[in-house]
Design an enzyme around this catalytic site. Structure first.
Site, PDB file in Angstrom:
ATOM      1  N   HIS A 184     -53.378-123.073  73.197  1.00 29.82           N
ATOM      2  CA  HIS A 184     -53.145-121.998  73.867  1.00 29.82           C
ATOM      3  C   HIS A 184     -52.017-121.048  73.185  1.00 29.82           C
ATOM      4  O   HIS A 184     -51.509-121.151  72.248  1.00 29.82           O
ATOM      5  CB  HIS A 184     -52.432-122.336  75.299  1.00 29.82           C
ATOM      6  CG  HIS A 184     -51.032-122.928  75.059  1.00 29.82           C
ATOM      7  ND1 HIS A 184     -50.577-124.140  74.520  1.00 29.82           N
ATOM      8  CD2 HIS A 184     -49.812-122.449  75.378  1.00 29.82           C
ATOM      9  CE1 HIS A 184     -49.302-124.186  74.575  1.00 29.82           C
ATOM     10  NE2 HIS A 184     -48.760-123.165  75.040  1.00 29.82           N
ATOM     11  N   GLN A 186     -50.128-116.835  74.295  1.00 33.68           N
ATOM     12  CA  GLN A 186     -49.324-116.483  75.567  1.00 33.68           C
ATOM     13  C   GLN A 186     -49.606-114.637  75.375  1.00 33.68           C
ATOM     14  O   GLN A 186     -49.837-114.269  74.374  1.00 33.68           O
ATOM     15  CB  GLN A 186     -47.954-116.583  75.758  1.00 33.68           C
ATOM     16  CG  GLN A 186     -47.437-118.158  75.670  1.00 33.68           C
ATOM     17  CD  GLN A 186     -46.043-118.290  75.855  1.00 33.68           C
ATOM     18  OE1 GLN A 186     -45.253-117.986  76.981  1.00 33.68           O
ATOM     19  NE2 GLN A 186     -45.314-119.105  74.818  1.00 33.68           N
TER      20      GLN A 186
END
Length: 361
Positions: A184, A186
């Site tokens: 992941h 951001q």
């Protein structure tokens, strides 16, 4: 690209993206956010920049056990995580422990320096539902889709009145302070242009005013002419270690034409950017024969409403860096944007130190 917009039980948004239609029966789970948490900014008069304070980030999950992954898709209502199960490729949701948020509960504290509310957006981008994947392991079509998602978020977040700069980034590896293993990144949507992009843009504006062309465009042409630091080159995108690199293995990836943002890339440029990105990541891992830890950040045009013909989109990779003698890792927002986020307040730390009795004898 297909998109579905959902809302978590605590009010946070969840966006699902896919190259195929997304089922209508998917529902958004969520562990629940603390709506009372807030952040604020304090002005650093000597450095001439803002510092962010977000105490709630001390509560974020750090390397959970294998049986609990808050980013793993689930259909179990008794053990909700951030993501639903179902057929989609990429998910974006509001960070449970944000540095900035649009809806703030508290007013900023008074201080001897200027303060302001930390109004903005912090999103988590889950690259894939496959827990042990990496950006380098994703197929090219998936990376192209991810680039399109980043561009979509740049446009939507940049249109918010409180947002002046949108920066996607990825912190990879515990060496740079990553707290969750699931692949992941951001996105920070800042209420100002952060210090490092601001300095870059200032230099680019001055060069553009004098030469009527971009500074990075000129540097890219010079690097291609020299050739010794080129890592990858295709029709529309180049990857290189700049002659002025501050870190070992500091690689930049940029479109060869001066596109100002991800949203300005056409489909061919997105495809070539995906090829360059995957190539560089595979080279990082291949050189070390292990997943290489890094910080990857995007520098692009501000969304402050002003024209920015000087801006030239580029990615920058930094190797792990930990502040000497400090407890804090430097990651995307600090290394890439120059805006530091403190998880504690100076007043509370001063109170702790005052309470310690010492003897000078």
């Amino acid at each position: 690209m297909y998109q579905r917009r959902l809302q978590k039980p605590d009010g946070r948004k969840l966006l699902l993206y896919s190259r195929n239609p997304i089922p209508e029966d998917i529902r958004a789970p969520g562990p629940g956010a603390d709506a009372s948490s807030s952040s604020h900014l304090r002005w650093h008069p000597l450095r001439g920049e803002w510092v962010a304070y977000a105490e709630s980030r001390q509560n974020r999950i750090f390397l959970p056990p294998d049986e609990y992954n808050p980013l793993a898709p689930t259909t179990d209502p008794d053990h909700p995580t951030e993501l639903p199960g179902g057929a989609y490729d990429i998910a974006v949701f509001d960070n449970l422990f944000p540095t900035f948020r649009l809806e703030t509960v508290n007013t900023p504290p008074t201080s001897i320096v200027d303060t302001r509310v930390g109004r903005g957006v912090c999103e988590v981008v889950v690259f894939t539902q496959t827990q042990h994947a990496t950006l380098a392991s994703l197929p090219l079509w998936h990376l192209e889709l991810l680039i399109e998602v980043w561009a979509d978020r740049y446009v939507e977040l940049g249109a918010l009145p409180d947002v002046q700069y949108v920066m996607p980034f990825e912190n990879r590896g515990v060496e740079v302070g990553v707290t969750l293993h699931h692949p992941h990144g951001q996105i920070y949507a800042y209420p100002m242009v952060p210090p490092i992009p601001a300095r870059e843009l200032e230099r680019q504006q001055a060069y553009f005013a004098e030469h009527r062309r971009g500074l990075l465009e000129h540097l890219i042409e010079a690097e291609m002419g020299d050739g010794r630091r080129i890592i990858h080159l295709n029709d529309r995108v180049v990857a290189f270690i700049p002659a002025c690199a501050r870190y070992s293995y500091e690689v930049w990836i940029a479109p060869r034409r001066p596109a100002s943002s991800l949203a300005e890339l056409d489909s061919d440029e997105r495809r070539d950017l995906a090829v360059a990105l995957k190539t560089v990541l595979l080279k990082f891992d291949g050189l070390w024969a292990r997943p290489f830890p890094y910080v990857m950040v995007f520098h692009q045009a501000p969304t402050d409403g002003a024209p920015h013909p000087e801006a030239h989109l580029h990615l920058e990779f930094y190797p792990p860096y930990r502040m000497p003698g400090r407890l804090k890792y430097l990651a995307g927002s600090e290394l890439g944007a120059g805006l530091f986020t403190a998880d504690t307040l100076p007043e509370l730390k001063a109170e702790e130190l005052r309470a310690v009795e010492v003897s000078l004898e």
